[in-house]
Design an enzyme around this catalytic site. Sequence first.
Site, PDB file in Angstrom:
ATOM      1  CE1 TYR A  69      -6.293   4.489  10.702  1.00  0.00           C
ATOM      2  CE2 TYR A  69      -7.698   6.289   9.963  1.00  0.00           C
ATOM      3  CZ  TYR A  69      -6.566   5.493   9.800  1.00  0.00           C
ATOM      4  OH  TYR A  69      -5.728   5.734   8.747  1.00  0.00           O
ATOM      5  CB  THR A  90      -5.023   1.810  -0.297  1.00  0.00           C
ATOM      6  OG1 THR A  90      -6.101   1.976   0.639  1.00  0.00           O
ATOM      7  CG2 THR A  90      -4.194   3.082  -0.327  1.00  0.00           C
ATOM      8  CG  LEU A  92     -21.317   2.129  14.382  1.00  0.00           C
ATOM      9  CD1 LEU A  92     -22.831   1.898  14.348  1.00  0.00           C
ATOM     10  CD2 LEU A  92     -20.982   3.512  13.840  1.00  0.00           C
ATOM     11  CG  ASN A 139     -14.735   8.359   8.515  1.00  0.00           C
ATOM     12  OD1 ASN A 139     -15.859   8.698   8.128  1.00  0.00           O
ATOM     13  ND2 ASN A 139     -13.943   7.568   7.818  1.00  0.00           N
ATOM     14  N   GLY A 167       0.800  -1.219   0.000  1.00  0.00           N
ATOM     15  CA  GLY A 167       0.000   0.000   0.000  1.00  0.00           C
ATOM     16  C   GLY A 167       0.831   1.267   0.000  1.00  0.00           C
ATOM     17  CG  ASP A 220       4.622  -5.857  16.279  1.00  0.00           C
ATOM     18  OD1 ASP A 220       4.318  -4.647  16.204  1.00  0.00           O
ATOM     19  OD2 ASP A 220       3.829  -6.737  16.645  1.00  0.00           O
ATOM     20  CG  ASN A 231     -21.818  -2.232  17.719  1.00  0.00           C
ATOM     21  OD1 ASN A 231     -22.668  -2.355  18.594  1.00  0.00           O
ATOM     22  ND2 ASN A 231     -22.114  -1.900  16.470  1.00  0.00           N
ATOM     23  CG  ASN A 249       2.996   3.925   5.951  1.00  0.00           C
ATOM     24  OD1 ASN A 249       2.080   4.629   5.542  1.00  0.00           O
ATOM     25  ND2 ASN A 249       3.070   2.631   5.692  1.00  0.00           N
ATOM     26  CB  ALA A 250       3.398   0.726  10.943  1.00  0.00           C
TER      27      ALA A 250
END
Lengths: 447, 446
Positions: B352, B387, B295, B346, B217, B260, B298, B287-288
């Site tokens: 996120y 992407t 929602l 969003n 990506g 990682d 949930n 960038n990772a």
Amino acid sequence: MSTLPDQQNAAPQSSSGQRGARSAVVIGGNRIPFARSGGPYAQASNQEMLTAALDGLVARFGLQGERVGEVAAGAVLKHSRDFNLTREAVLGSALAADTPAYDVQQACATGLETVIGLSNKIKLGQIESGIAGGVDSASDAPVAVSEGLRRVLLELARARSTPQKLAALRKLRPVDLKPNAPTTAEPRTGLSMGEHQAITTSRWNISRRAQDELALASHANMAAAYDRGFFDDLVTPFRGVSRDGNLRADTSLEKLGSLKPVFGRNLTGEATMTAGNSTPLTDGAAAVLLGSEDYARKHNLPMLANVVDAEAAAVDFVHGKEGLLMAPVYAMPRLLQRNDMTFEDFDFFEIHEAFASTVLSSLAAWEDEDFCRTQLGLSGALGTVDRTKLNVNGSSLAAGHPFAATGARIVASLAKSLAEKGSGRGLISVCAAGGQGVVAILEARRP
Amino acid sequence: MTDTYLNLVNAQPLSRIAKAAGLPRPVPLRRYAPDAPLVPGPVLVLGRSRSTQDMAATLLEWNLDVRRHLRPKEKFGAAVVVLDDLAHPGELSEVFLELGHGLRNLLPGGRIVTISRPVTSEISPQTAAARQAVDGTLRSLAKELRGGATANGILLGEGVNTGAPSVRGTLEFLLSGKSAYVDGQFIAVGSDHGAPPRSAELPLAGRTAVVTGAARGIGAEIVRVLRRDGAHIIAVDVPAAGEQLAQVANHAGGTALQVDVTAPDAAERILRHAATRYGGLDIMVHNAGITRDRLLANMDQARWSSVLAVNVESQLRINEKLLSSDHFNSNGSIVCLASTSGIAGNRGQTNYAASKAGVIGMVRATADALVGSGRTINAVAPGFIETDMTARIPFATREVARRLSSLQQGGLPLDVAEAVSFLASTNAAGINGQVLRVCGQNLVGA
């Protein structure tokens, strides 16, 4: 002369037996995760897997477009079309196309032998860098036609006239159409490797429990090594697989104990060898980057360990004088004597687990005063291997055993262990078909 | 992901129908090509300040066809509007109206760049009004432009004049095809730091870059562009992504490092690798990132925590080690991937957005500590980028999302990578603590 011992002391210990030669250094390794035969790599050829192992090594060390001194690798189960397997893999890899390569085949010792061969070339100054390795696919194994069909086909090819061709074809019998499936049977005895080992297991009275314990330790050690990231710079995933498929992190003595014996059922006494304490047929590939100290320094590459010395041996298993997989037992005292060392001088022991009982038979033999005197010509027992130093990051029972790839797996893992410890030595022992065996010494780099 | 709609409306007969019906008419954007000119036509330089003449001289040095006024109907490729000494809102009309009269002659892929100063607490209300007015004008103008043209601004910090290296570097970036999907944005140049690269074709030559999340990506594209621009590459991703990572590293002639980023020793392993193999590190691209959308009603602990751990906590931990290490070189650049979700929010992305907003907060705070050090930290906030991740969005939602920007299409990973490479260059050493949106002026967000 009082100066002589001083001069000897001044020489690096690692060069004993090879005084005057420069060091060959293990820079690092890469392998694809090993997978059980018929599994995720069932459609992968030896060439594809070896290329993947090389490309992962190239990526790890930034060797793209570089002309490496020489690449040596091999496969045990090999198609005749793969006569130039290693060179073809190099051509398909990110290495420079003008990198020479050659194939080696010494059964399960192939991978270790490639390391030894290239290390010797480096020590002699013939090459500055080399990649040693091996690959095997029990999934994509060659299937040969019968001897009868092969002769008819060759005669057919030589025939010029139609009557000659018909005459050749008339020699064909229905039984000739049955293909020869690959086996791990010894050509001279017809016995499989497992059946051979079962004889040795019985000879040394290796118990079922001891074998299962060794298998459990292999799985536990390897699972722990994965968990602490030990393999992060030793393994590159392939075809969506990122850990060895044979590894069972959750296995237990109970589970291993519940498996039915598969070898030695025709022998007198208890059959003890199961699918759990024997290695399965495995697909995989591994590679090791070797170089001179100059090469490593010039390219800012790490130096994990020196390849010190190695010894091969073979035994007469055909006439029953010794077990098929016992040759390393004979190679070991010769190697130790030449280097003026004992088991006490080692911090890591990497004994290839063809079968748990192979390892245990070797350990028992080295501890047996009578055997060491009569068979090895020693004055007493060779010594005891400290079990806490044995296969500390797991071995073939956990990882699986793609025959020719195992040596490179072991060398890379051991070199990394030595680099992590920062001192000490490691001893490698690999048994092989044909009653052969190879042992080798690696030594940590002094900081 | 192919933008089928974009292809359709750029081919006869649908282009006419789309025009008549007033449908969105996205065009293929003008992107960087090594042999293409910086701008597609003459450059108009507008402004009344003394710096305007200097700016015109700079553009002449770049071998551009520079004009102070346009002849009627003459096509032009870009306009640079120098407004660095604004004192009153009334001063805006002359330059902007002159620009407006010629605007129909701006070529496809054209560029408008304003150069002005930000509002600070020390200036008079009328000066502040004038400076802030540029903001509103530019953002509106960006929305009026068509044909893949964009409008962006450069803000000059205190004591920074139009001749500062990073002003010139930013102007070059904004005029070029490298800023194709940057629209309606301001980039603040805070200091005189920086220098033009020795090689224009290889602006990152001699610099070593770590890119995390490099296996696929946007990360893989960042590797490709940093390599194109001359950097040595250390491609980092989780061990499980090693197969693609090796391919990315091999294509870029770099090294693959399977780590990682959430591992406690990730920074040490990255720094050790950079120090051993390359003698140090110059560029760190965080960038990772992962998404675990739900929602909030949930949301579970695992989804929340894993996103925060990968997207922001790993960056915090690595930066702390990086900035205290001598192996991270004295003119090192850190570029962090944020997201417009972290600016505008969003639905379904509380975790996120928390992580990406957290990155922005981290960048600003770290930047304050880096002032005067020679090191910089900035963020790039992608909007809708084509992407694998956005390809999984349901068709209708994806179509709408694509058209929601002034450029009426999604951006490419390349567009994000160009912004990262620019911020990682010595050309951008005077830029610190900025969040550069690569979103085609998405209608959501600031």
